[in-house]
Write an enzyme that holds these catalytic residues in place. Sequence first.
Site, mmCIF file in Angstrom:
data_model
loop_
_atom_site.group_PDB
_atom_site.id
_atom_site.type_symbol
_atom_site.label_atom_id
_atom_site.label_comp_id
_atom_site.label_asym_id
_atom_site.label_seq_id
_atom_site.Cartn_x
_atom_site.Cartn_y
_atom_site.Cartn_z
ATOM 1 N N ASP A 191 -3.093 12.328 -17.132
ATOM 2 C CA ASP A 191 -2.453 11.495 -17.812
ATOM 3 C C ASP A 191 -3.534 10.308 -18.431
ATOM 4 O O ASP A 191 -4.572 10.177 -17.573
ATOM 5 C CB ASP A 191 -1.360 10.511 -17.069
ATOM 6 C CG ASP A 191 -0.957 9.408 -17.698
ATOM 7 O OD1 ASP A 191 -0.302 9.459 -18.791
ATOM 8 O OD2 ASP A 191 -1.187 8.056 -17.120
ATOM 9 N N ASP A 211 -2.994 6.715 -20.154
ATOM 10 C CA ASP A 211 -3.080 5.052 -19.983
ATOM 11 C C ASP A 211 -2.574 4.798 -18.544
ATOM 12 O O ASP A 211 -1.476 5.362 -17.970
ATOM 13 C CB ASP A 211 -2.024 4.406 -21.177
ATOM 14 C CG ASP A 211 -2.412 4.686 -22.203
ATOM 15 O OD1 ASP A 211 -3.658 3.938 -22.540
ATOM 16 O OD2 ASP A 211 -1.912 5.375 -23.382
ATOM 17 N N GLY A 268 1.497 10.168 -23.431
ATOM 18 C CA GLY A 268 2.361 9.855 -24.420
ATOM 19 C C GLY A 268 1.940 9.394 -25.973
ATOM 20 O O GLY A 268 2.914 9.456 -26.762
#
Length: 257
Positions: free
Chosen positions: A9, A11, A45
């Site tokens: 991932d 952030d 994302g």
Amino acid sequence: MSYKIAFFDVDGTITNHEDGSIPYSTIKAIKSLKNKGIKVVAATGRPLSMCRDLQELGIETFITANGGYVKHSQSVIHKVPMNKKVIQEVMEFAQLENNGLSFYTEEISMNGVAQNEILTALKETLPLDNYPVTNGSIHEQEVFLMCLFANNETVEKYIQRFPHLKFKRWHPYVLNVLQEDVSKSLAILKTLEFFGIDKSEAIAFGDGENDIDMVELVGLGIAMGNGNEKLKNVADYITKKSNEDGIHYALKSYGII
């Protein structure tokens, strides 16, 4: 166990959760993985256009839009474009209700609704201080993820109006609007298939609720110390925080680097 691929991932995991910078120890760790022949994948994302800082680290494979679009170098591995008519209908309803929508192609755009809660959510979920551009004709393009900015009461209106759609919350004020399931874990399976690697040979690092499925899927799932409690409950290991060299610490602890 000999691991062949690592999913990160971005952030709050690769980046320092306090100031958004990438720690030197993380840069070093990613370089070490690559030198050992372990593939490195960013699973985020973010849209692809907001991954340039990661490309500079030598990362070539990107799971973007929370799993809606996956690209390795110039090859598209996986994409889940939404129906253009559905996008247009949701846009029209959101305009009537004055709700924010964001749209992910390789770029990010919005529907032009501005609210303090939306700007706060953009800052918390993406490294954005301002609204992305407004695109009123976005439904004419391939959109891989659409997000609705709304509280639970507002979402009920959308569920009633669009019973054929799924509304999947991943932030207190943001939901994915889905025709078919989009997730990091589904995108990881497509990526593993592309490279011919088994999920048991994969590592994943995350910090948020939208990382739970990928951390559960792989052979070694690691939660950051600054991570969500639900994520920590399913992880194989909880490392230090992202601002305390958490990635480097975990990889060292397991003898991977």
